[in-house]
Structure formats: C-alpha cells, structure tokens
Design an enzyme around this catalytic site. Sequence first.
Site, PDB file in Angstrom:
ATOM      1  N   GLU A   1      35.093 -18.161 148.496  1.00 16.05           N
ATOM      2  CA  GLU A   1      35.782 -19.120 149.361  1.00 16.05           C
ATOM      3  C   GLU A   1      37.287 -18.883 149.469  1.00 16.05           C
ATOM      4  O   GLU A   1      37.867 -19.080 150.531  1.00 16.05           O
ATOM      5  CB  GLU A   1      35.527 -20.551 148.854  1.00 16.05           C
ATOM      6  CG  GLU A   1      34.094 -21.002 148.942  1.00 16.05           C
ATOM      7  CD  GLU A   1      33.617 -21.171 150.386  1.00 16.05           C
ATOM      8  OE1 GLU A   1      34.469 -21.241 151.296  1.00 16.05           O
ATOM      9  OE2 GLU A   1      32.391 -21.196 150.596  1.00 16.05           O
TER      10      GLU A   1
ATOM     11  N   SER B   1      -8.374 -72.937 137.001  1.00 13.66           N
ATOM     12  CA  SER B   1      -8.345 -73.698 135.746  1.00 13.66           C
ATOM     13  C   SER B   1      -7.178 -73.330 134.839  1.00 13.66           C
ATOM     14  O   SER B   1      -6.883 -74.058 133.888  1.00 13.66           O
ATOM     15  CB  SER B   1      -9.661 -73.497 134.988  1.00 13.66           C
ATOM     16  OG  SER B   1     -10.733 -74.094 135.691  1.00 13.66           O
TER      17      SER B   1
END
Length: 839
Positions: free
Chosen positions: A90, A467
């Site tokens: 780069e 229940s």
Amino acid sequence: MPRIRRLLRWALFASAGLLVLGLIAAGALYAVIAPKLPDVETLRDVQLQEPMYVYAKDGRLMALFGETRRYPVDIEKVPDLQKKAFIAIEDSRFYEHHGVDLTGVLRAVWLLATTHDKRVPGGSTITQQVARQFFLSNEYSYTRKLAEMLLAMRMERELSKDEIFELYLNVSFFGNRAYGVAAAAEYYYGKPLDKLSLDEMASLAGIPKFPSAANPISNTARAKVRRDYILDRMAELKFISPSQAAEAKAVPMHATPHERPVEVYAPYVAEMVRQEMLTRYGPEALTKGYHVYTTIDPTLQAAADAAVREGLHTYDRRHGWRGAERHFDLTDAEDAKAAARHLAAFPAQGDLLPAVVLAARAGSADVALADGRTITLDAAHTWENASYATLKRGDMVRVSRVKPADATKPADPAAPVAYRLDQLPRAQAALVSIDAMNGALRALTGGYSFAGNKFNRAVQAKRQPGSSFKPFVYSAAFERGFNPASIVLDAPVVFKDRVGHLWRPQNDTGNFAGPMRLREAMVQSRNLVSVRLLDAIGVDYARKYISHYGFDEASLPPNLSMSLGTASLTPLSVARGYAAFYNGGYRITPWFIDTVKDRNGAVIFKEKPLTGCHGCTVIANAGGTPTVQAPNAVVDGFNLGPTPGAPAPTDANAKPASTADASKSKKVDTTGMALAPRAIDERIGYQIVSILRDVVLRGTGTPARVLNREDVGGKTGSTNDHRDAWFSGFGGPYITTVWVGRDDFKSLGYREYGGRAALPIWIDYMRVALKDQPIQPNDPPEGMVKVAVGPGGRLLPGATGGITEWVKAEDLERMQNDIDYGPTPDHQDTNSEESFDIF
C-alpha cells in the site's frame, strides 16, 4: 540572437505567469476547500462500529449482534510482519513522507498524461486512505483528491504514524462484513493475529484493494496472484528473505469462512437480550461494542435444550411416522449434489438434518444431505410404523445421527457414522427456569428449534395453564380462612349465570369422592373442589388476590372457569407466580441481563434485583425499600398475617410452630437487602409448598419421585381436549415451568396429560439442575400452629391422632368454632353464579 533571447524571455514570463496563475488557482481552491475540511483531532476519539457481545453467566460467548465484524486491535499487538505486508503493497514510504508521497503523485500525473485511463493507480498513501475512509466519499474528482491530500497532511501534523496506521488497520474493509485486520484474520483463517503464518498475512494485506471481488474465498486465483506479488515486494524491500517468500508462495490458498464460535447455544435468550438492549439504548446498542453478561447458566441451558428435544421426540414417536416433510420434483439426471441444492432453504433443526430421497426400497433408502453426501438408511434405523417403500424419489425427510449405546464412552472417530430416519416433532414446548429468590433466569428454551421458528413460546405464547393454576386459587382460599384440612364437597354441581346459561364442570376422571380435605383435592387435582372453593370465596376477590403474583387482573377470567386454569398465561409468568410460594411470599421480577460493559470494560449497568426472604421481619414498599412490617399488616386489602415474632397462641389443641422456640423472633439480617414487594403471607406459601410436595409423593406428579429429593414439588396441568400440557414446580433453588402444546391449538392426542407430555421434560432438566444442590427445607414460619384434624376436618383434643396440619394461628378459632367459609358481604361478586348440587 536577440530573437532567441526575446523568445526565451517570453517563455520565462509565460511560465512565471502560468505558475502564478496556478498558485492563485491552488490558493483559491485551498480557500474554498480548507474551511470545509473536518477537524482531524476527532480521530483521536473515534468510535469504530463494533458488534454487541452477549455472554452467559460464566463469560462464555452466547451471541454476536451487529452488521459488521470488527474487533479493534492496538497497533502494538499487530505482528511486525503483518504491518510490513501492508506497507509493502500500500505505501512503502509510509514512515518517510508527510501524508502525501510526491513520487506517487508524479507517477499518477504521468500516467494521466500518457494514457487514456481516467483512473490510475498510485498517489494514495495510507494516510490519504484513512482520510478518505473517515471523512470523504469515493467520488473520483480532482476536488476530492485535493481535499484528501490536504486532510492527509493535517493528519500527519496532528497524529503519529502509528496512530494513523492503527486507524487504517481497524477501519479497512476486508469483505464478508469483516472490518479491520483482526476480524479478517478470524473470518478467513479462524485465528488471532499472532497465530497467522506469513502466507496468511500476505493474503490479508491483499484484500482491501478488492475486498469483495478478490478476497481469498470469492476469487482464490486472483487473491493468490496478489498474495505472491506482496511476498515478492516484501523480499524486495528486505522485510523478508527470498527463501521465506518462496516458501510462503508455495503454500496453497486455504482460506475458509470462520464465524466466531458460539460457546453457549441459547438463541431464544440471545434474541431477548438483543430486543431489551435495543429498548434501552436504541440502534447504537448493536454498533458500540457493548458486552452484555446474562444470568444464564450454560450447564442448565444445555440441559433445558436437551430435555425439550428429547421430550418432544418421545412424544412424537408415540404418535407415529407422518410421512415425508415435502416433495421436490427431481429429474433423472440430478445426482446427489444437484438434489442437495433443493435443501438450501431448509436449515438443520436441533439434531435433525434435511435430506432428499434419491432411491427407496423395501428395507432401505438412499438420501442426499445438504452438503452433497449420500447416505443409506436401513431397516435397523427407522420408525416402527415407517416403511421405506412409501418414500419416493424427491421426498424430503429428516435424518439424525444414531447415538452410541453407551453415551459415557467417547465416540470412535474411525467408526462409520450411522443415521436414522426421523421427523420434526409436531408439538412444541417451552421451558423456563428461574432462581426462586431473586428471579434470575437460569435457562430458557422457547421451542424445539430457533432456526425453524423464532417464536419464543416461553415469553410470548399465552396458553391456558389448566390445573397448574389451582395453587393460586387455593392460596386465595387460604387467605380467607380455609386451610389444607378444610373439607369441601367433591360432587356434581351445576352453575347458572344471570342470563340462564348452565355450566356443568366435571372431574377429569368422571367420578366423585364426596367430602374431602383440600390437601387431597389438590393432590388428586379434583376440578369440582376447585370450582366450589372459588365459588365460596368469590371470583372478584380471587382475581384481585391472584393478581398479587404478578398476573394482570384483566387477564384472569371473571367467572368460575378461572378455577380450572382458563386464563391465558405465558410459562414465564406462571414460573414467576410459583416463586412466591417458595421464596417467603415475595413477588420477584424475572431478569436476565446482569451487567453491561462498554468497549473499554467500564460497567454502565449492573442489575440489583429485588429478592425474597424467608422469615424476614420487614416487607418492601413499592420502591423495594425494606420497611418494618406492622402487626396484622394489610396490603391491598389482604391480611398478610401477624408480625413474625409475635407470640403464638397457646391452646390445648395446638402445638407451637417451632419446638425450639415458639415465641422468639427469627432473626434475619436484611442489611443491604432490597426486598421485593410482598405478594402473599409466607405462611400460605408454606402450606402450598407442603401440598405440592405431596403432589409429587402420591399425586399426579409421582414420576418426579425418581429425583429422590424431598424438596421437589409441583403441579401438573392439562386443558380441554389435551391442547396444553404443563408442569410447574420447584426443587433446590429453582422454579421451573414446562409447557407442551401445538402452535395451531390442536389436541396433543389421547391422554396426553401434563404428567405424560410435560413432566418427563421437567424431570430430565431438574435431574441436571439439582445435581449437588442442597435440599431446601420447608420449615413452618412463625405465626403457625400444629394441629391434629379428624376425618371431618375438626380439631382433635390434645393434638393427638388424626392427621397433622400446620395452620395460621388466626385460623385456629375458625376450626374450633366451625365457622362458615362462605363469602362475606365485602367480597360478594357482582357477576355471581347460582349453583345447584346434583346427587
């Protein structure tokens, strides 16, 4: 000669004029652009987007949320060769220039002048790339290029080279949602930066130029060319030796996708965390790098998932093979790999893999898996009522790996893997387990598979508890003076409302037991006793009382059907209600986020839960602040009983609550304790817990006796036509609720009660959860007396013989005087129903 001098003079003047005009133009551009440039100093405090991390209780990763993969890394922790690989490709003069490399700029200008290309390589330093990524667009224009160069020079004045390089390494895009070199190393190679080889470092350095089109996965050949060029450049710049370069170039490209491994699988909880964090912090919760630590216990969570899946498979096998899941029209030319492409939209669910039938015979079938492999299923690994002959080419089925007979022995890696024919369970299930004292969520499973359906039934599905709701009704009756020894008639009854509608409740067994104690009625889950009990205390009164457990009063039916559990409730809300029975009578609030830290490790949130407390001499006000409880304290019109420590009544027919000391206060240190609001009298909680333990010992929950623990208790629940099956209960420090049902509300099938469909899941989970947990005592709280009761529910003289019960001290007078338990004028229902006994 004079003519030549004049020409030179004019050329000199023209050049000077052009130079002046150029300087004026550059100055004008600078004057226009410079004021618009951002403040470079902001880069010192830049906040890079980072995903949200979710952890289990022990710090193991549960989930990552966020669109970007980024794990910012300090420049000091980046290997030297990795930095040199980027510099080689780069910006080889990065540490020499001042933001703009004049050599590169002149090269770019020459290419523009000598070629027809509008975009040419070179001219952008690492500093310029950082300036563009943070402040500018990718628009190609001379104005943008000048702004980029000016910004780069500013950055070089304000920031050090390492600071700029660190920004570059952390912000660059590497494809596949990976931002920053650390995220790229993990995704492409599954390694941290310090474990990368030289060829891998060079490969990563080559990605930012073409992150999508030429990364090592999308275009291996192009990525290899770029990697090898970088290695040559590194050797040319004397960063590595030629032999090192040659050796690295000889390594085959080997990048493959690697997701950060999830160590604790709890997707339903992870999604709850994501939604809660978005509610608290907004969309930034997924980009600011928060670290969220939950209350989930990894061992219990794994047990919950395993119990739910095994329980649903067991249920499904009871109801037989249903056939292929779907069908694809395969051509004769499609081989296994081609057929496997049809499975792309069908993820694996639990342990079940999708497969396509290639050929089927009487005793076996060849199927293709999603990865293109072909396996053969034989007669030894199928369902009892399934025949391979019924399968056709193109049918989609599910297969699962055959588990070894002895799961305790490690699997032989050389042994062939066997698969069996399987299917997705038709039913769904949810399991939620919380700490009874403070509501911390320890495990939650919202369904068979999050991949198959993200609907979280533990917190989103409102179903009738049947229940398993009865303990709440009984507790309301105990507040009104009933007790476990009270006698209520179990006999047919018809109710008629004001508009003349008749309701004939029935017991599930279809028979009647006549007069019976409430303890036995709960143990045997007698519906008619619950209905009569609710009728006696009043529906309006019961709804208000039961709402103290944390239920919305509006969600409780305003009629007698509430006694049979017809309210629509989530499993989590039921578990929360059961916690009040077990924790001293306090209404805890379930929670699952313990700590939130920012990206730097600073704590920005720490949960301080309100807790329950056995034997505490204080109650909590609405804000959770402990306050002294007054004698016979009343909350929302309900008597919470005498202050613990008040002298217990002395009576010939009663024994004190504690043989050690009947009238001494139980001292509990509440320093620093934030008590939850009181829901019920602790003494009523004791009575309910005592009964629910009997449910396991000799009632509908007897399969749980296999846990061999005296502190285990709970209640089964089933609804009409067996649409819902429940078991809610406790043991050790945990409250756990299991629900099983179908999303389409259809019946689970004949005799699929809570004790058959839900309780086995509860047992499998609690077997793991209760390992090494101490037995939780259930000692009677102060303010209770021990009595002996005869068959008719009356006290026996001398507290001897008969059945022993613990009752509230103030209820003793009712038992002695045989006071009527009917509703008082203060608690008459405005929507009362007229009852008719049938004998």
